[in-house]
Design an enzyme around this catalytic site. Sequence first.
Site, PDB file in Angstrom:
ATOM      1  N   ASN A  23     -53.971  -3.946  60.471  1.00  0.00           N
ATOM      2  CA  ASN A  23     -53.626  -4.382  59.123  1.00  0.00           C
ATOM      3  C   ASN A  23     -53.317  -3.116  58.314  1.00  0.00           C
ATOM      4  O   ASN A  23     -54.229  -2.412  57.905  1.00  0.00           O
ATOM      5  CB  ASN A  23     -54.819  -5.147  58.529  1.00  0.00           C
ATOM      6  CG  ASN A  23     -54.605  -5.513  57.079  1.00  0.00           C
ATOM      7  OD1 ASN A  23     -53.507  -5.367  56.536  1.00  0.00           O
ATOM      8  ND2 ASN A  23     -55.663  -5.996  56.439  1.00  0.00           N
ATOM      9  N   TRP A  24     -52.039  -2.861  58.127  1.00  0.00           N
ATOM     10  CA  TRP A  24     -51.646  -1.614  57.453  1.00  0.00           C
ATOM     11  C   TRP A  24     -51.879  -1.666  55.947  1.00  0.00           C
ATOM     12  O   TRP A  24     -51.751  -0.657  55.268  1.00  0.00           O
ATOM     13  CB  TRP A  24     -50.169  -1.314  57.723  1.00  0.00           C
ATOM     14  CG  TRP A  24     -49.834  -0.969  59.149  1.00  0.00           C
ATOM     15  CD1 TRP A  24     -50.655  -1.069  60.243  1.00  0.00           C
ATOM     16  CD2 TRP A  24     -48.583  -0.467  59.636  1.00  0.00           C
ATOM     17  NE1 TRP A  24     -49.978  -0.664  61.376  1.00  0.00           N
ATOM     18  CE2 TRP A  24     -48.705  -0.293  61.030  1.00  0.00           C
ATOM     19  CE3 TRP A  24     -47.358  -0.157  59.033  1.00  0.00           C
ATOM     20  CZ2 TRP A  24     -47.655   0.186  61.821  1.00  0.00           C
ATOM     21  CZ3 TRP A  24     -46.315   0.310  59.814  1.00  0.00           C
ATOM     22  CH2 TRP A  24     -46.469   0.490  61.200  1.00  0.00           C
ATOM     23  N   LYS A  25     -52.171  -2.861  55.442  1.00  0.00           N
ATOM     24  CA  LYS A  25     -52.358  -3.040  53.987  1.00  0.00           C
ATOM     25  C   LYS A  25     -51.142  -2.482  53.235  1.00  0.00           C
ATOM     26  O   LYS A  25     -50.024  -2.580  53.735  1.00  0.00           O
ATOM     27  CB  LYS A  25     -53.689  -2.433  53.539  1.00  0.00           C
ATOM     28  CG  LYS A  25     -54.853  -2.959  54.394  1.00  0.00           C
ATOM     29  CD  LYS A  25     -56.207  -2.679  53.842  1.00  0.00           C
ATOM     30  CE  LYS A  25     -57.250  -3.259  54.802  1.00  0.00           C
ATOM     31  NZ  LYS A  25     -58.622  -3.122  54.322  1.00  0.00           N
ATOM     32  N   HIS A  47     -57.376 -12.755  54.004  1.00  0.00           N
ATOM     33  CA  HIS A  47     -58.088 -11.472  54.021  1.00  0.00           C
ATOM     34  C   HIS A  47     -58.935 -11.365  52.752  1.00  0.00           C
ATOM     35  O   HIS A  47     -58.537 -11.861  51.694  1.00  0.00           O
ATOM     36  CB  HIS A  47     -57.072 -10.327  54.096  1.00  0.00           C
ATOM     37  CG  HIS A  47     -57.742  -9.003  54.308  1.00  0.00           C
ATOM     38  ND1 HIS A  47     -58.291  -8.296  53.267  1.00  0.00           N
ATOM     39  CD2 HIS A  47     -57.978  -8.285  55.423  1.00  0.00           C
ATOM     40  CE1 HIS A  47     -58.841  -7.190  53.753  1.00  0.00           C
ATOM     41  NE2 HIS A  47     -58.665  -7.154  55.062  1.00  0.00           N
ATOM     42  N   GLU A  94     -59.333  -9.124  50.689  1.00  0.00           N
ATOM     43  CA  GLU A  94     -58.637  -8.537  49.528  1.00  0.00           C
ATOM     44  C   GLU A  94     -57.740  -9.578  48.859  1.00  0.00           C
ATOM     45  O   GLU A  94     -57.566  -9.567  47.634  1.00  0.00           O
ATOM     46  CB  GLU A  94     -57.856  -7.293  49.972  1.00  0.00           C
ATOM     47  CG  GLU A  94     -58.803  -6.130  50.275  1.00  0.00           C
ATOM     48  CD  GLU A  94     -58.318  -5.152  51.325  1.00  0.00           C
ATOM     49  OE1 GLU A  94     -57.113  -5.094  51.620  1.00  0.00           O
ATOM     50  OE2 GLU A  94     -59.188  -4.434  51.880  1.00  0.00           O
ATOM     51  N   GLU A 119     -64.842 -10.528  59.014  1.00  0.00           N
ATOM     52  CA  GLU A 119     -64.810  -9.217  58.370  1.00  0.00           C
ATOM     53  C   GLU A 119     -65.808  -9.189  57.216  1.00  0.00           C
ATOM     54  O   GLU A 119     -65.494  -9.647  56.110  1.00  0.00           O
ATOM     55  CB  GLU A 119     -63.412  -8.948  57.803  1.00  0.00           C
ATOM     56  CG  GLU A 119     -62.331  -8.906  58.848  1.00  0.00           C
ATOM     57  CD  GLU A 119     -61.155  -8.070  58.366  1.00  0.00           C
ATOM     58  OE1 GLU A 119     -60.819  -7.103  59.056  1.00  0.00           O
ATOM     59  OE2 GLU A 119     -60.596  -8.364  57.296  1.00  0.00           O
ATOM     60  N   GLY A 156     -63.397  -0.791  54.871  1.00  0.00           N
ATOM     61  CA  GLY A 156     -62.986   0.437  54.203  1.00  0.00           C
ATOM     62  C   GLY A 156     -64.144   1.280  53.703  1.00  0.00           C
ATOM     63  O   GLY A 156     -63.959   2.236  52.956  1.00  0.00           O
ATOM     64  N   SER A 215     -64.273  -1.344  59.365  1.00  0.00           N
ATOM     65  CA  SER A 215     -64.551   0.016  59.824  1.00  0.00           C
ATOM     66  C   SER A 215     -64.648   0.149  61.346  1.00  0.00           C
ATOM     67  O   SER A 215     -65.480   0.894  61.862  1.00  0.00           O
ATOM     68  CB  SER A 215     -65.814   0.572  59.143  1.00  0.00           C
ATOM     69  OG  SER A 215     -65.637   0.609  57.734  1.00  0.00           O
ATOM     70  N   GLY A 240     -58.178  -1.805  59.879  1.00  0.00           N
ATOM     71  CA  GLY A 240     -57.503  -1.320  58.677  1.00  0.00           C
ATOM     72  C   GLY A 240     -57.190   0.163  58.799  1.00  0.00           C
ATOM     73  O   GLY A 240     -56.213   0.573  59.427  1.00  0.00           O
ATOM     74  N   GLY A 241     -58.055   0.989  58.224  1.00  0.00           N
ATOM     75  CA  GLY A 241     -57.805   2.435  58.154  1.00  0.00           C
ATOM     76  C   GLY A 241     -57.398   3.064  59.481  1.00  0.00           C
ATOM     77  O   GLY A 241     -56.436   3.846  59.543  1.00  0.00           O
TER      78      GLY A 241
HETATM   79  P1  PGA Z   1     -61.032  -1.176  57.708  1.00  0.00           P
HETATM   80  O1  PGA Z   1     -60.307  -2.528  57.230  1.00  0.00           O
HETATM   81  O2  PGA Z   1     -60.865  -1.113  59.188  1.00  0.00           O
HETATM   82  O3  PGA Z   1     -60.331  -0.085  56.974  1.00  0.00           O
HETATM   83  O4  PGA Z   1     -62.474  -1.315  57.310  1.00  0.00           O
HETATM   84  C1  PGA Z   1     -60.368  -3.700  57.984  1.00  0.00           C
HETATM   85  C2  PGA Z   1     -59.586  -4.792  57.303  1.00  0.00           C
HETATM   86  O5  PGA Z   1     -59.638  -4.886  56.060  1.00  0.00           O
HETATM   87  O6  PGA Z   1     -58.901  -5.604  57.967  1.00  0.00           O
END
Ligand code: PGA
Length: 254
Positions: A9-11, A97, A99, A169, A175, A215, A236-237
């Site tokens: 997930n590149w956001k 998600h 967010e 998640e 994050g 994470s 994510g990251g």
């Molecule tokens: P993260 O994000 O790996 O940076 O914690 C995961 C996500 O939000 O899908």
Amino acid sequence: MRKYIVAGNWKMNGTLEETQILASEVVNMYNDEVNNGVVAVLCPPFIGIAEVLRLTRGSEVKAGAQNCHQELSGAFTGEVSAPILASFGVNYVIIGHSERREYFGEENALLAKKVDQAQANQLIPIYCCGETLSQREGGAHFQVIEQQVKEGLFHLNAEKLQQTVIAYEPVWAIGTGKTASAEQAQEIHAFIRSLIAITYGSDVADSISILYGGSVKPTNAAELFAMADIDGGLIGGAALKSRDFIDICKAVPA
Ligand code: PGA
């Protein structure tokens, strides 16, 4: 049997140049190094999807979107529909998600409609659920997850439910560098699978991939993916670095 999936997930990251470099590196490294059958999915911002599709063509790496609108088409400025995504060749779409839930007010009833629209257009929804820190500290996590999963997905019949992917998640792990321990994640994954088994039967429950997100890194992926009910990750990251993303793909048991 269910598949292992690692989705990036590149956001809101990925200029044209970054998208080209990251997608090409992932494709090359996947071809050279990954042979455990894991399905790798790259989910860039909408505008990067066509480029990711071009660069992944002919490879095992798939493209996904981070969201889609619940309606088929129409006057919804700034939105992208499931038929548009499907027409470009997208395979997966992340729905709900945390967010999107937190910053865009997306709730379970709306997400259920997005799941339907995605499926009506042959997209595989990656439906996200997860509790906040205060919900976990207050002991409400099982209840929150149950409500998110049931209200977002349990209107589906068994066949349609089997065509979804679920991602657990915990919001407090996204994050933040704080990962749920493998045991904490496994506990929730087993709980989600048991909810499905109660309503749909264990064959259906056993066929659905449940990904862990929050994470995930090359250093913790193998331990998480070794758990009985963890079928890959939503990353994510670490998905923004080709080396890390590929190492996470390689952490899937062969
Ligand atoms: P993260 O994000 O790996 O940076 O914690 C995961 C996500 O939000 O899908």
